[in-house]
Design a protein around this motif. Structure first.
Motif, PDB file in Angstrom:
ATOM      1  N   GLU A  87       4.942   5.616 -12.879  1.00  0.00           N
ATOM      2  CA  GLU A  87       3.818   6.646 -12.745  1.00  0.00           C
ATOM      3  C   GLU A  87       3.450   7.032 -14.223  1.00  0.00           C
ATOM      4  O   GLU A  87       2.567   7.342 -14.531  1.00  0.00           O
ATOM      5  CB  GLU A  87       4.368   7.977 -12.269  1.00  0.00           C
ATOM      6  CG  GLU A  87       4.493   7.705 -10.522  1.00  0.00           C
ATOM      7  CD  GLU A  87       5.039   8.992  -9.761  1.00  0.00           C
ATOM      8  OE1 GLU A  87       5.698   9.707 -10.378  1.00  0.00           O
ATOM      9  OE2 GLU A  87       5.105   8.947  -8.568  1.00  0.00           O
ATOM     10  N   ASN A  88       4.646   6.983 -15.239  1.00  0.00           N
ATOM     11  CA  ASN A  88       4.304   7.508 -16.524  1.00  0.00           C
ATOM     12  C   ASN A  88       3.492   6.432 -17.482  1.00  0.00           C
ATOM     13  O   ASN A  88       2.584   6.722 -18.136  1.00  0.00           O
ATOM     14  CB  ASN A  88       5.730   7.588 -17.472  1.00  0.00           C
ATOM     15  CG  ASN A  88       6.442   8.970 -16.824  1.00  0.00           C
ATOM     16  OD1 ASN A  88       5.840   9.714 -16.514  1.00  0.00           O
ATOM     17  ND2 ASN A  88       7.730   8.961 -17.207  1.00  0.00           N
ATOM     18  N   VAL A 119      -1.502   0.678 -10.953  1.00  0.00           N
ATOM     19  CA  VAL A 119      -0.118   0.895 -11.189  1.00  0.00           C
ATOM     20  C   VAL A 119       0.343   2.110 -10.426  1.00  0.00           C
ATOM     21  O   VAL A 119       1.490   2.242  -9.809  1.00  0.00           O
ATOM     22  CB  VAL A 119      -0.032   1.104 -12.579  1.00  0.00           C
ATOM     23  CG1 VAL A 119       1.418   1.393 -13.134  1.00  0.00           C
ATOM     24  CG2 VAL A 119      -0.154  -0.195 -13.463  1.00  0.00           C
ATOM     25  N   SER A 120      -0.436   3.231 -10.387  1.00  0.00           N
ATOM     26  CA  SER A 120      -0.183   4.247  -9.784  1.00  0.00           C
ATOM     27  C   SER A 120      -0.005   3.950  -8.197  1.00  0.00           C
ATOM     28  O   SER A 120       0.780   4.650  -7.844  1.00  0.00           O
ATOM     29  CB  SER A 120      -1.291   5.410  -9.952  1.00  0.00           C
ATOM     30  OG  SER A 120      -0.768   6.457  -9.341  1.00  0.00           O
ATOM     31  N   SER A 121      -0.901   3.304  -7.648  1.00  0.00           N
ATOM     32  CA  SER A 121      -0.664   3.067  -6.287  1.00  0.00           C
ATOM     33  C   SER A 121       0.674   2.368  -5.968  1.00  0.00           C
ATOM     34  O   SER A 121       1.096   2.720  -5.052  1.00  0.00           O
ATOM     35  CB  SER A 121      -1.974   2.126  -5.825  1.00  0.00           C
ATOM     36  OG  SER A 121      -1.723   1.615  -4.390  1.00  0.00           O
ATOM     37  N   LEU A 126       6.003   2.291  -3.939  1.00  0.00           N
ATOM     38  CA  LEU A 126       7.456   2.380  -4.013  1.00  0.00           C
ATOM     39  C   LEU A 126       8.300   3.657  -3.592  1.00  0.00           C
ATOM     40  O   LEU A 126       9.216   3.499  -3.115  1.00  0.00           O
ATOM     41  CB  LEU A 126       7.733   1.957  -5.479  1.00  0.00           C
ATOM     42  CG  LEU A 126       9.138   1.833  -5.972  1.00  0.00           C
ATOM     43  CD1 LEU A 126       9.662   0.489  -5.274  1.00  0.00           C
ATOM     44  CD2 LEU A 126       9.374   1.713  -7.392  1.00  0.00           C
ATOM     45  N   ASN A 127       7.749   4.816  -4.144  1.00  0.00           N
ATOM     46  CA  ASN A 127       8.457   5.957  -3.847  1.00  0.00           C
ATOM     47  C   ASN A 127       8.405   6.195  -2.216  1.00  0.00           C
ATOM     48  O   ASN A 127       9.291   6.896  -1.794  1.00  0.00           O
ATOM     49  CB  ASN A 127       7.718   7.171  -4.440  1.00  0.00           C
ATOM     50  CG  ASN A 127       8.044   7.208  -5.900  1.00  0.00           C
ATOM     51  OD1 ASN A 127       9.105   6.497  -6.334  1.00  0.00           O
ATOM     52  ND2 ASN A 127       7.139   7.549  -6.766  1.00  0.00           N
ATOM     53  N   ALA A 128       7.628   5.879  -1.289  1.00  0.00           N
ATOM     54  CA  ALA A 128       7.179   5.966  -0.073  1.00  0.00           C
ATOM     55  C   ALA A 128       8.442   5.162   0.879  1.00  0.00           C
ATOM     56  O   ALA A 128       8.796   5.504   1.754  1.00  0.00           O
ATOM     57  CB  ALA A 128       5.701   5.860   0.498  1.00  0.00           C
ATOM     58  N   ARG A 129       8.680   3.932   0.142  1.00  0.00           N
ATOM     59  CA  ARG A 129       9.574   3.144   0.693  1.00  0.00           C
ATOM     60  C   ARG A 129      11.101   3.452   0.944  1.00  0.00           C
ATOM     61  O   ARG A 129      11.383   4.046   0.154  1.00  0.00           O
ATOM     62  CB  ARG A 129       9.425   1.566   0.452  1.00  0.00           C
ATOM     63  CG  ARG A 129       7.841   0.980   0.316  1.00  0.00           C
ATOM     64  CD  ARG A 129       7.329   0.316   1.316  1.00  0.00           C
ATOM     65  NE  ARG A 129       8.107  -0.552   2.060  1.00  0.00           N
ATOM     66  CZ  ARG A 129       8.354  -1.676   2.094  1.00  0.00           C
ATOM     67  NH1 ARG A 129       7.601  -2.564   1.181  1.00  0.00           N
ATOM     68  NH2 ARG A 129       9.066  -2.483   2.895  1.00  0.00           N
ATOM     69  N   GLU A 130      11.775   2.964   1.934  1.00  0.00           N
ATOM     70  CA  GLU A 130      13.068   3.192   1.768  1.00  0.00           C
ATOM     71  C   GLU A 130      13.867   2.092   1.301  1.00  0.00           C
ATOM     72  O   GLU A 130      13.172   0.937   1.284  1.00  0.00           O
ATOM     73  CB  GLU A 130      13.610   3.327   3.251  1.00  0.00           C
ATOM     74  CG  GLU A 130      13.127   4.784   4.169  1.00  0.00           C
ATOM     75  CD  GLU A 130      13.660   5.863   3.548  1.00  0.00           C
ATOM     76  OE1 GLU A 130      15.104   5.950   3.027  1.00  0.00           O
ATOM     77  OE2 GLU A 130      13.031   6.951   3.255  1.00  0.00           O
ATOM     78  N   ILE A 131      14.886   2.399   0.802  1.00  0.00           N
ATOM     79  CA  ILE A 131      15.806   1.306   0.256  1.00  0.00           C
ATOM     80  C   ILE A 131      16.152   0.029   1.135  1.00  0.00           C
ATOM     81  O   ILE A 131      16.120  -1.166   0.719  1.00  0.00           O
ATOM     82  CB  ILE A 131      17.144   1.778  -0.342  1.00  0.00           C
ATOM     83  CG1 ILE A 131      16.947   2.820  -1.261  1.00  0.00           C
ATOM     84  CG2 ILE A 131      17.996   0.413  -0.854  1.00  0.00           C
ATOM     85  CD1 ILE A 131      16.123   2.210  -2.623  1.00  0.00           C
TER      86      ILE A 131
END
Length: 173
Positions: A87-88, A119-121, A126-131
């Motif tokens: 995100e950065n 990149v933001s998408s 990535l943040n929405a997915r589980e490990i």
């Protein structure tokens, strides 16, 4: 006399043949005593629940569960850090797009903005997915194209070794 010599010759051979058998019996007896002694030594360990308990199936399962939990926790933290870093990076590209507009042209600034959006998408996905889902996707990718996975692992290993080596060189100076 020939008969006496033959009988004398057979007697030492028979005696020699019997001696190894006697040694084998002694060795077997010593081994069984050793087994009893080691079994006796192992009994207090089981009663004391030290090393023997650590090798029991229940203890092994507990260790496996703790290791799996710890690995998942570390992977979650790594995922969060990676998502934040991506995100950065997206923000940095977006900020650079304004400079690109001024210096190169609006057309190239739009390319930078679309790259920042992509990149933001990716960071959001990535943040929405589980490990577990990410691990399963990685396994599927390795099954589909193992050569690419091996090549990627080699490249990552090379980069990590270079980073470590450069860090060691900085410490030496």
């Amino acid at each position: 006399m020939a008969d006496v010599n033959k009988s004398t010759a057979k007697t030492p051979a028979k005696a020699a043949a019997k001696k190894p058998a006697a040694k084998k019996a002694t060795a077997t007896k010593d081994t069984s005593e050793t087994r009893t002694t080691s079994a006796q030594k192992a009994a207090p360990l089981k009663a004391g629940a030290t090393k023997a308990a650590a090798t029991s199936p229940k203890a092994t399962g507990d260790f496996k569960d703790r290791a799996l939990t710890k690995a998942k926790s570390a992977a979650s933290q790594g995922k969060e850090r990676t998502g934040s870093a991506i995100e950065n990076l997206s923000r940095m590209i977006e900020d650079s797009a304004r400079t690109i507009d001024d210096n190169v042209g609006e057309k190239y600034g739009n390319y930078a903005r679309s790259a920042a959006d992509a990149v933001s998408s990716f960071a959001e996905k990535l943040n929405a997915r589980e490990i577990d889902d990410i691990v399963e996707d990685a396994r599927g990718f390795v099954r589909k194209s193992p050569a690419v996975a091996i090549g990627a692992a080699a490249v990552v290993g090379f980069l990590i070794s270079r980073l470590i080596k450069s860090g060691m060189d900085d410490n030496d100076a």
